[in-house]
Design an enzyme around this catalytic site. Structure first.
Site, mmCIF file in Angstrom:
data_model
loop_
_atom_site.group_PDB
_atom_site.id
_atom_site.type_symbol
_atom_site.label_atom_id
_atom_site.label_comp_id
_atom_site.label_asym_id
_atom_site.label_seq_id
_atom_site.Cartn_x
_atom_site.Cartn_y
_atom_site.Cartn_z
ATOM 1 N N ARG A 23 50.223 83.598 59.513
ATOM 2 C CA ARG A 23 49.149 82.627 59.254
ATOM 3 C C ARG A 23 49.033 82.410 57.751
ATOM 4 O O ARG A 23 49.244 83.327 56.966
ATOM 5 C CB ARG A 23 47.841 83.201 59.812
ATOM 6 C CG ARG A 23 46.653 82.303 59.756
ATOM 7 C CD ARG A 23 45.455 82.916 60.491
ATOM 8 N NE ARG A 23 45.701 82.906 61.933
ATOM 9 C CZ ARG A 23 45.434 83.922 62.747
ATOM 10 N NH1 ARG A 23 44.921 85.040 62.278
ATOM 11 N NH2 ARG A 23 45.687 83.825 64.032
ATOM 12 N N ASN A 87 40.689 92.970 59.528
ATOM 13 C CA ASN A 87 42.081 93.086 59.951
ATOM 14 C C ASN A 87 42.650 94.419 59.491
ATOM 15 O O ASN A 87 42.560 94.745 58.306
ATOM 16 C CB ASN A 87 42.931 91.986 59.280
ATOM 17 C CG ASN A 87 42.544 90.610 59.707
ATOM 18 O OD1 ASN A 87 42.669 90.250 60.864
ATOM 19 N ND2 ASN A 87 42.071 89.806 58.759
ATOM 20 N N ASP A 103 49.921 91.902 58.814
ATOM 21 C CA ASP A 103 48.853 92.036 59.800
ATOM 22 C C ASP A 103 49.349 92.964 60.911
ATOM 23 O O ASP A 103 50.381 92.702 61.517
ATOM 24 C CB ASP A 103 48.519 90.647 60.354
ATOM 25 C CG ASP A 103 47.397 90.682 61.368
ATOM 26 O OD1 ASP A 103 47.574 91.335 62.422
ATOM 27 O OD2 ASP A 103 46.366 90.046 61.142
ATOM 28 N N ASP A 107 41.969 94.709 65.093
ATOM 29 C CA ASP A 107 40.875 94.097 64.355
ATOM 30 C C ASP A 107 39.575 94.779 64.760
ATOM 31 O O ASP A 107 39.430 95.237 65.895
ATOM 32 C CB ASP A 107 40.765 92.601 64.690
ATOM 33 C CG ASP A 107 42.053 91.849 64.409
ATOM 34 O OD1 ASP A 107 42.490 91.847 63.255
ATOM 35 O OD2 ASP A 107 42.625 91.276 65.359
ATOM 36 N N ASP A 120 42.143 93.681 70.187
ATOM 37 C CA ASP A 120 43.596 93.505 70.207
ATOM 38 C C ASP A 120 44.392 94.804 70.302
ATOM 39 O O ASP A 120 45.518 94.888 69.799
ATOM 40 C CB ASP A 120 44.064 92.676 69.000
ATOM 41 C CG ASP A 120 43.390 91.311 68.953
ATOM 42 O OD1 ASP A 120 43.097 90.764 70.035
ATOM 43 O OD2 ASP A 120 43.165 90.795 67.852
#
Length: 177
Positions: A23, A87, A103, A107, A120
């Site tokens: 991202r 994160n 990443d 989270d 997650d």
């Protein structure tokens, strides 16, 4: 590498463990840099996903990155209070192109009422197998979850209302809002 000055803008790029781009945030305003950290703010910032989808952030959000800790923190300033999205990620590096980090899927979300959720976990487990996260990475991330929860519970740094107020006011001064 020239360290960005207060009021300048940086691009933020997150990657996955295998090196693939995850991202990108364009034009994050830098509010403060120090030897080990960077504080910035996203406000209607363009975000591009790895599949090319694009969207714009909805509310002002203070971002906190550190070169020692394996997490970064986003304090989203909303009408009903501040929500946090944290994160679990590698410490950041800064080069001429962007602020960059890896990443690691996990989270922690903190709601305005203080409720915390670890998110997650399934994605982390799947990527851990698929991308071969080492035992060392797994250990570091789990230890940093503990540090992060301690910061949340003790309203340390970005988790204090005073921090949010100071940096949001500084953003408004710099952007003349």
């Amino acid at each position: 590498m020239k360290v960005p000055k207060e009021g300048e803008f940086v691009t933020i790029k997150s990657y996955k463990h295998d090196g693939s781009l995850h991202r990108t945030w364009r034009d994050t305003m830098v509010l403060k840099t120090s030897e080990c950290s960077l504080i910035g703010l996203n406000d209607h910032t363009l975000v591009t996903e790895s599949d090319g989808r694009r969207w714009v952030t909805r509310e002002p959000a203070i971002v906190y990155f550190h070169q020692k800790y394996w997490f970064n923190i986003i304090a989203m300033i909303r009408e009903k209070g501040v929500s946090y999205y944290c994160n679990l990620a590698s410490p950041y590096v800064l080069d001429d192109e962007a602020l960059k980090y890896i990443d690691y899927d996990l989270d922690v979300k903190v709601f305005p009422d203080g409720e915390k959720r670890l998110l997650d976990v399934d994605e982390y487990e799947a990527h851990s197998q698929q991308m071969h996260y080492s035992k060392e990475i797994d250990y570091i991330l789990k230890e940093n979850v503990k540090i992060l929860v301690d910061w949340i519970n003790n309203e340390k740094g970005p988790f204090s209302q005073g921090y949010v107020d100071i940096w949001y006011d500084r953003y408004k001064q710099l952007s003349r809002k």
